[in-house]
Design a protein around this motif. Structure first.
Motif, PDB file in Angstrom:
ATOM      1  N   ARG A 111      52.989  38.715  62.986  1.00 21.23           N
ATOM      2  CA  ARG A 111      53.087  37.334  63.462  1.00 21.23           C
ATOM      3  C   ARG A 111      52.142  36.387  62.730  1.00 21.23           C
ATOM      4  NH1 ARG A 111      54.072  40.433  67.900  1.00 21.23           N
ATOM      5  NH2 ARG A 111      51.914  40.644  68.534  1.00 21.23           N
ATOM      6  N   ASP A 112      51.194  36.957  61.969  1.00 25.25           N
ATOM      7  CA  ASP A 112      50.272  36.108  61.217  1.00 25.25           C
ATOM      8  C   ASP A 112      50.889  35.549  59.939  1.00 25.25           C
ATOM      9  OD1 ASP A 112      48.235  36.591  63.064  1.00 25.25           O
ATOM     10  OD2 ASP A 112      47.580  38.401  62.007  1.00 25.25           O
ATOM     11  N   PHE A 113      52.075  36.030  59.580  1.00 27.30           N
ATOM     12  CA  PHE A 113      52.705  35.625  58.324  1.00 27.30           C
ATOM     13  C   PHE A 113      54.154  35.199  58.581  1.00 27.30           C
ATOM     14  CE2 PHE A 113      49.411  38.689  57.400  1.00 27.30           C
ATOM     15  CZ  PHE A 113      48.676  38.047  56.413  1.00 27.30           C
ATOM     16  N   PRO A 114      54.656  34.246  57.813  1.00 27.15           N
ATOM     17  CA  PRO A 114      56.037  33.797  58.022  1.00 27.15           C
ATOM     18  C   PRO A 114      57.041  34.911  57.763  1.00 27.15           C
ATOM     19  CG  PRO A 114      54.841  32.279  56.579  1.00 27.15           C
ATOM     20  CD  PRO A 114      53.987  33.500  56.735  1.00 27.15           C
ATOM     21  N   GLU A 115      58.135  34.873  58.507  1.00 21.69           N
ATOM     22  CA  GLU A 115      59.255  35.766  58.230  1.00 21.69           C
ATOM     23  C   GLU A 115      60.320  34.974  57.489  1.00 21.69           C
ATOM     24  OE1 GLU A 115      62.803  38.388  60.304  1.00 21.69           O
ATOM     25  OE2 GLU A 115      61.357  37.368  61.589  1.00 21.69           O
ATOM     26  N   TYR A 116      60.865  35.572  56.456  1.00 23.12           N
ATOM     27  CA  TYR A 116      61.929  34.971  55.661  1.00 23.12           C
ATOM     28  C   TYR A 116      63.153  35.883  55.759  1.00 23.12           C
ATOM     29  CZ  TYR A 116      57.954  32.462  53.622  1.00 23.12           C
ATOM     30  OH  TYR A 116      56.829  31.676  53.447  1.00 23.12           O
ATOM     31  N   SER A 117      64.382  35.446  55.718  1.00 21.56           N
ATOM     32  CA  SER A 117      64.865  34.186  55.217  1.00 21.56           C
ATOM     33  C   SER A 117      65.939  33.644  56.169  1.00 21.56           C
ATOM     34  CB  SER A 117      65.464  34.381  53.823  1.00 21.56           C
ATOM     35  OG  SER A 117      65.939  33.155  53.323  1.00 21.56           O
ATOM     36  N   TYR A 118      65.721  32.421  56.561  1.00 23.84           N
ATOM     37  CA  TYR A 118      66.659  31.734  57.442  1.00 23.84           C
ATOM     38  C   TYR A 118      67.408  30.645  56.682  1.00 23.84           C
ATOM     39  CZ  TYR A 118      64.278  34.232  61.177  1.00 23.84           C
ATOM     40  OH  TYR A 118      63.755  35.228  61.974  1.00 23.84           O
ATOM     41  N   ASP A 119      67.606  30.857  55.402  1.00 27.48           N
ATOM     42  CA  ASP A 119      68.409  29.927  54.615  1.00 27.48           C
ATOM     43  C   ASP A 119      69.877  30.069  55.012  1.00 27.48           C
ATOM     44  OD1 ASP A 119      69.867  31.695  52.290  1.00 27.48           O
ATOM     45  OD2 ASP A 119      67.929  32.538  52.870  1.00 27.48           O
ATOM     46  N   LYS A 120      70.649  29.057  54.720  1.00 28.14           N
ATOM     47  CA  LYS A 120      72.052  29.039  55.165  1.00 28.14           C
ATOM     48  C   LYS A 120      72.869  30.195  54.593  1.00 28.14           C
ATOM     49  CE  LYS A 120      72.422  24.092  56.230  1.00 28.14           C
ATOM     50  NZ  LYS A 120      70.982  23.925  56.453  1.00 28.14           N
ATOM     51  N   GLY A 121      72.641  30.545  53.334  1.00 25.97           N
ATOM     52  CA  GLY A 121      73.385  31.653  52.733  1.00 25.97           C
ATOM     53  C   GLY A 121      73.115  32.971  53.421  1.00 25.97           C
ATOM     54  N   THR A 122      71.856  33.219  53.740  1.00 19.65           N
ATOM     55  CA  THR A 122      71.497  34.457  54.433  1.00 19.65           C
ATOM     56  C   THR A 122      72.076  34.467  55.842  1.00 19.65           C
ATOM     57  OG1 THR A 122      69.483  34.776  53.137  1.00 19.65           O
ATOM     58  CG2 THR A 122      69.564  35.828  55.305  1.00 19.65           C
ATOM     59  N   LEU A 123      72.007  33.328  56.523  1.00 24.88           N
ATOM     60  CA  LEU A 123      72.547  33.258  57.885  1.00 24.88           C
ATOM     61  C   LEU A 123      74.053  33.510  57.900  1.00 24.88           C
ATOM     62  CD1 LEU A 123      70.494  30.219  59.231  1.00 24.88           C
ATOM     63  CD2 LEU A 123      70.123  32.658  59.733  1.00 24.88           C
ATOM     64  N   ARG A 124      74.761  32.970  56.910  1.00 27.42           N
ATOM     65  CA  ARG A 124      76.207  33.224  56.824  1.00 27.42           C
ATOM     66  C   ARG A 124      76.482  34.699  56.536  1.00 27.42           C
ATOM     67  NH1 ARG A 124      76.256  27.936  54.426  1.00 27.42           N
ATOM     68  NH2 ARG A 124      75.995  28.848  52.349  1.00 27.42           N
ATOM     69  N   ALA A 125      75.678  35.306  55.674  1.00 30.91           N
ATOM     70  CA  ALA A 125      75.857  36.732  55.359  1.00 30.91           C
ATOM     71  C   ALA A 125      75.596  37.591  56.600  1.00 30.91           C
ATOM     72  CB  ALA A 125      74.920  37.141  54.222  1.00 30.91           C
ATOM     73  N   PHE A 126      74.606  37.211  57.387  1.00 28.85           N
ATOM     74  CA  PHE A 126      74.304  37.910  58.631  1.00 28.85           C
ATOM     75  C   PHE A 126      75.493  37.846  59.582  1.00 28.85           C
ATOM     76  CE2 PHE A 126      72.499  37.325  63.015  1.00 28.85           C
ATOM     77  CZ  PHE A 126      72.140  38.655  63.233  1.00 28.85           C
ATOM     78  N   GLU A 127      76.065  36.667  59.746  1.00 29.84           N
ATOM     79  CA  GLU A 127      77.225  36.510  60.628  1.00 29.84           C
ATOM     80  C   GLU A 127      78.402  37.362  60.146  1.00 29.84           C
ATOM     81  OE1 GLU A 127      77.198  32.113  62.556  1.00 29.84           O
ATOM     82  OE2 GLU A 127      77.517  32.187  60.391  1.00 29.84           O
ATOM     83  N   ALA A 128      78.662  37.309  58.838  1.00 26.14           N
ATOM     84  CA  ALA A 128      79.804  38.034  58.287  1.00 26.14           C
ATOM     85  C   ALA A 128      79.654  39.540  58.448  1.00 26.14           C
ATOM     86  CB  ALA A 128      79.979  37.681  56.805  1.00 26.14           C
ATOM     87  N   ALA A 129      78.452  40.043  58.300  1.00 28.24           N
ATOM     88  CA  ALA A 129      78.223  41.490  58.360  1.00 28.24           C
ATOM     89  C   ALA A 129      78.162  42.029  59.777  1.00 28.24           C
ATOM     90  CB  ALA A 129      76.930  41.840  57.624  1.00 28.24           C
ATOM     91  N   THR A 130      77.688  41.213  60.710  1.00 32.23           N
ATOM     92  CA  THR A 130      77.425  41.716  62.063  1.00 32.23           C
ATOM     93  C   THR A 130      78.405  41.205  63.122  1.00 32.23           C
ATOM     94  OG1 THR A 130      75.921  39.894  62.607  1.00 32.23           O
ATOM     95  CG2 THR A 130      74.951  41.853  61.544  1.00 32.23           C
ATOM     96  N   GLY A 131      79.118  40.128  62.823  1.00 29.53           N
ATOM     97  CA  GLY A 131      79.986  39.523  63.827  1.00 29.53           C
ATOM     98  C   GLY A 131      79.253  38.620  64.797  1.00 29.53           C
TER      99      GLY A 131
END
Length: 199
Positions: A102-122
């Motif tokens: 929690r002391d460091f940022p988590e990446y990546s919430y960019d639009k391309g990654t978010l779309r890939a997450f949706e496509a892979a997981t439903g």
């Protein structure tokens, strides 16, 4: 030259391992801003000292790296391939005793990654805004998100492992200087890297 060095090492029983920096490539980021990682507050990842990472969902970037690895395999027939920085962006080298994730940022919430997450997981995200998506994922799909991110890395490595293991060295091809770093490793160290199939 690299091939003469590789052959000289082989004659002396020394393993030869090629290393490719997978998701660390400042030049690629400078040329293509779409490769930038984004944190849960919507901030684009800033360079930390010498480090800046690329999310491993970018198929074209991965394909470019694979092409360089293939060239090195054909030219040098290494005993193994080390995939450097084969991870999601984050400078974990700064973590010290007493730090937590929690002391460091988590990446990546960019639009391309978010779309890939949706496509892979439903999973259907209510928004592709980084801050809103990160908050919703944390509350509703954290385990799915983590599992998917891990699987992305596993899939990239597995695809390369399977492809490179079947690649046979039949011709000599030049490898441009500085694109592939050839490193010498002891037999013990070589066992810890992603090894190619026996020839």
């Amino acid at each position: 030259d690299d091939r003469r060095l590789r052959d000289a090492l082989a004659r002396r029983g020394i393993k030869y391992v090629a290393s490719c920096l997978m998701m660390f490539d400042p030049d690629a980021l400078a040329a293509d801003a779409s490769l930038n990682a984004v944190d849960a507050d919507g901030r684009v990842q800033a360079k930390i000292d010498w480090y800046i990472g690329i999310p491993p969902v970018h198929a074209d970037h991965v394909a470019n790296k694979v092409a360089k690895i293939e060239a090195a395999v054909r030219a040098l027939a290494p005993d193994g391939i080390h995939l450097g920085f084969m991870r999601w962006p984050g400078f974990w080298e700064l973590w010290m005793p007493g730090n937590s994730p929690r002391d460091f940022p988590e990446y990546s919430y960019d639009k391309g990654t978010l779309r890939a997450f949706e496509a892979a997981t439903g999973v259907a995200l209510p928004s592709h805004d980084a801050r809103a998506a990160a908050a919703w994922i944390a509350a509703n799909a954290r385990t799915t998100w983590i599992d998917w991110k891990c699987q992305v890395v596993v899939d990239v490595v597995a695809r390369q492992s399977g492809h490179l293991a079947s690649l046979r060295v039949k011709e000599m091809q030049a490898v441009k200087k500085d694109e592939i770093l050839a490193i010498v490793s002891s037999p013990a160290d070589a066992a810890a890297v992603l090894a190619l199939a026996d020839r």
